[in-house]
Design an enzyme around this catalytic site. Sequence first.
Site, PDB file in Angstrom:
ATOM      1  N   ARG A   1     -19.149  -0.190   2.196  1.00  0.00           N
ATOM      2  CA  ARG A   1     -19.337  -1.485   1.565  1.00  0.00           C
ATOM      3  C   ARG A   1     -20.817  -1.798   1.349  1.00  0.00           C
ATOM      4  NH1 ARG A   1     -16.158  -6.714   3.913  1.00  0.00           N
ATOM      5  NH2 ARG A   1     -14.380  -5.513   3.239  1.00  0.00           N
TER       6      ARG A   1
ATOM      7  N   PHE B   1      -5.904   0.496   5.398  1.00  0.00           N
ATOM      8  CA  PHE B   1      -4.559   0.598   4.817  1.00  0.00           C
ATOM      9  C   PHE B   1      -4.368   1.942   4.125  1.00  0.00           C
ATOM     10  CE2 PHE B   1      -5.881  -3.991   4.352  1.00  0.00           C
ATOM     11  CZ  PHE B   1      -5.378  -4.360   5.576  1.00  0.00           C
TER      12      PHE B   1
ATOM     13  N   GLU C   1       0.803  -1.213   0.000  1.00  0.00           N
ATOM     14  CA  GLU C   1       0.000   0.000   0.000  1.00  0.00           C
ATOM     15  C   GLU C   1       0.844   1.276   0.000  1.00  0.00           C
ATOM     16  OE1 GLU C   1      -0.363  -2.567   2.057  1.00  0.00           O
ATOM     17  OE2 GLU C   1      -2.220  -3.470   1.303  1.00  0.00           O
TER      18      GLU C   1
HETATM   19  C1  LIG Z   1      -1.620  -4.740   4.669  1.00  0.00           C
HETATM   20  C2  LIG Z   1      -2.681  -5.595   4.089  1.00  0.00           C
HETATM   21  N1  LIG Z   1      -3.079  -5.372   2.812  1.00  0.00           N
HETATM   22  C3  LIG Z   1      -4.079  -6.106   2.289  1.00  0.00           C
HETATM   23  C4  LIG Z   1      -4.713  -7.062   3.017  1.00  0.00           C
HETATM   24  C5  LIG Z   1      -5.869  -7.834   2.432  1.00  0.00           C
HETATM   25  N2  LIG Z   1      -5.496  -9.214   2.130  1.00  0.00           N
HETATM   26  C6  LIG Z   1      -5.783 -10.232   2.952  1.00  0.00           C
HETATM   27  S1  LIG Z   1      -5.233 -11.715   2.412  1.00  0.00           S
HETATM   28  C7  LIG Z   1      -4.589 -11.018   1.016  1.00  0.00           C
HETATM   29  C8  LIG Z   1      -3.893 -11.876   0.010  1.00  0.00           C
HETATM   30  C9  LIG Z   1      -2.747 -12.592   0.613  1.00  0.00           C
HETATM   31  O1  LIG Z   1      -2.082 -13.372  -0.330  1.00  0.00           O
HETATM   32  P1  LIG Z   1      -0.945 -14.360   0.165  1.00  0.00           P
HETATM   33  O2  LIG Z   1      -0.008 -13.649   1.063  1.00  0.00           O
HETATM   34  O3  LIG Z   1      -0.368 -15.021  -1.018  1.00  0.00           O
HETATM   35  O4  LIG Z   1      -1.717 -15.409   1.078  1.00  0.00           O
HETATM   36  P2  LIG Z   1      -2.745 -16.548   0.597  1.00  0.00           P
HETATM   37  O5  LIG Z   1      -4.053 -15.883   0.360  1.00  0.00           O
HETATM   38  O6  LIG Z   1      -2.202 -17.202  -0.600  1.00  0.00           O
HETATM   39  O7  LIG Z   1      -2.855 -17.446   1.768  1.00  0.00           O
HETATM   40  C10 LIG Z   1      -4.828  -9.629   1.015  1.00  0.00           C
HETATM   41  C11 LIG Z   1      -4.420  -8.717  -0.057  1.00  0.00           C
HETATM   42  C12 LIG Z   1      -4.268  -7.249   4.346  1.00  0.00           C
HETATM   43  N3  LIG Z   1      -4.840  -8.150   5.163  1.00  0.00           N
HETATM   44  N4  LIG Z   1      -3.260  -6.518   4.844  1.00  0.00           N
END
Ligand SMILES: Cc1ncc(C[n+]2csc(CCOP(=O)(O)OP(=O)(O)O)c2C)c(N)n1
Lengths: 281, 322
Positions: B172, B88, B63
């Site tokens: 939302r 964020f 972010e």
């Molecule tokens: C700082 C932050 N940005 C965005 C999110 C939203 N978010 C939650 S899970 C995710 C994707 C995570 O991908 P990955 O690290 O590959 O984990 P996976 O879903 O494959 O377990 C996002 C963008 C968050 N929780 N925290």
Amino acid sequence: MNKEELKQLKVTALHCRQNVLRMIKANGSGHLGPAFSCLDIVTALYFHVMDVDPKNPDKEDRDRFLLSAGHKGMAQYAALAEKGYFEKEILDTFGQFKCRIPGHPDMHKLPGIEVNTGSLGHGLNLACGMALALRQDKKKSRVFALMGDGELAEGSNWEAAAIAAQYKLDNLCVIVDANGLQISGHTKDVMSYEPITDHFAGFGWAVTEIDGNNMEEVVATFDKLPLESGKPNLIVAHDIKAKGFSELEDQVGCHYWAPDQEAMARAEKELEDAIKEVLAQ
Amino acid sequence: MKLILNENMDDIELTKAYNEALIAVAKENPNVVDVEADVANCIFGPNFQKEFPERYIDLGICEQSLSSVSAGMSAVGMVPFCHTFAVFASRRMCDQNYISCAYAKNNVKIVASAPGISSGENGGTHHANEDIALVRPITDITIMEPADSAAMRWAVKNAAENFGVYYIRAERYGQKRIYADDAEFKIGQANVIREGNDVTLIAEGNLMLDASLKAADLLAAEGISARVVDIFTIKPIDVDTIVKCANETGAIVTVENHSITGGLGSAVAEVLVDQFCAVPMKRIGVPNRFGEVGQIPDLQKVMHMTPEDIAAAAKTVIGGKK
Ligand SMILES: Cc1ncc(C[n+]2csc(CCOP(=O)(O)OP(=O)(O)O)c2C)c(N)n1
Ligand SMILES: [Mg+2]
């Protein structure tokens, strides 16, 4: 490790996945893919690798597990419940108002949770702090941090990567749950940190790669720690998002799952069959 | 102001309205780009991507880069709409929003989804109850919370057409219909959406306007006439309307889906003090406590943000009149 123990670990990992389904059933939805992909690793940590005691969750010299990718919270709850940290009935409260198992883990609500996560990119720095302090305290404790591969895009991780190497934190082990997916697609298409091992090695980490859904390999790798003395440890666990429920495996849409009854029944059946199969081996 | 104030619900979610509006302005202005950080799904980002694949940039989960990269694009003439969750967009991006965007006088539109208490099972980490407080002191930034789809369409168009840093809060779930399709808005202008003489309820966003209108109904049943105002832009804030409401109704309750510290309530109190027209006032919003897991109705109750809480606060401030 003998065959019987390995078999038992495999079954436990499947029981943990059943616990995840139980939570999703209670809430109506949840992060199935993220929890399922890492559950072989999380199971190995709690049931074979880490020195932890559910009867004494705060014992001073315990190993620490930090779930940096906090949205995988159900995976940790599933393992803690299976290990006996709390009664399984609590699983049925997932997502409810005032519940002790919110979508992202909260150390003030449940024994066995070491840090609050949910905002990606915090866990590795927290783990560095703990590893540093434990070493200064002359504790034998090790610190394990589980991260997502999409999560690696947070710049704070790379600050921590340098800190861990600079301070030679060989009591720290990071596992990247490299399922190749994040929310909006494949990490190689969205934001690639491949080859992950090279990046960390460049900072001075000891690195290795494994199949994160192969229990034998997972256990054997953890048994080798530290990979090199004087270096922080990185295990890149190549695994499959939603592993254990074949119709969702490796699908972009498996990040968050709101099943109807039939889909839930299919997932439950697949796990039951898998357990039978392991027991028959 | 043209209103549709009946029991109508919007036929589209606010986030969908945002996405459609962004596609519409992008058709007119080739410099408009959509910059995302892996949570585009929740704001229908893939629809924009389908229309304009080259003008859709997903940076992944970073972010701070989202903010500064957008600022860089702005510096060469683009009009970036960069989006992530409000938590964020405010907490994580604070320094970048300040330096790369605002201080450098760039043209970045920060879009913050899922503000306030709308994060369900995700729990406290995902509540953006402090975002306005973090963003509001930034010089020259425009902060909008469009309360329905008509306001959202106007907000996106206005942001695209005017140079400067905007922070747009995109709820939302909000789906109560408030404005007519051709309602005309103005930056820095609050809208009176229900007349009244005994007290003014100044609210922001769909959730809390809906609660305020319900509170006004509760009060009407007791013979109390409550005016309801949609603040629309929290910065710049409509000083004239606030002063007028203070003078004409003699009591104010602010109602926000945000901490009562640093947000709408604080902004209104600042106006009343600065303009020497302090009247009895109370702030409804998230009190001094962290967010927690739960659905909106439960959280509204525990945070004292229900129509009943608003009505009670209204009676308290009326009782405080000299
Ligand atoms: C700082 C932050 N940005 C965005 C999110 C939203 N978010 C939650 S899970 C995710 C994707 C995570 O991908 P990955 O690290 O590959 O984990 P996976 O879903 O494959 O377990 C996002 C963008 C968050 N929780 N925290
Ligand atoms: Mg992943």
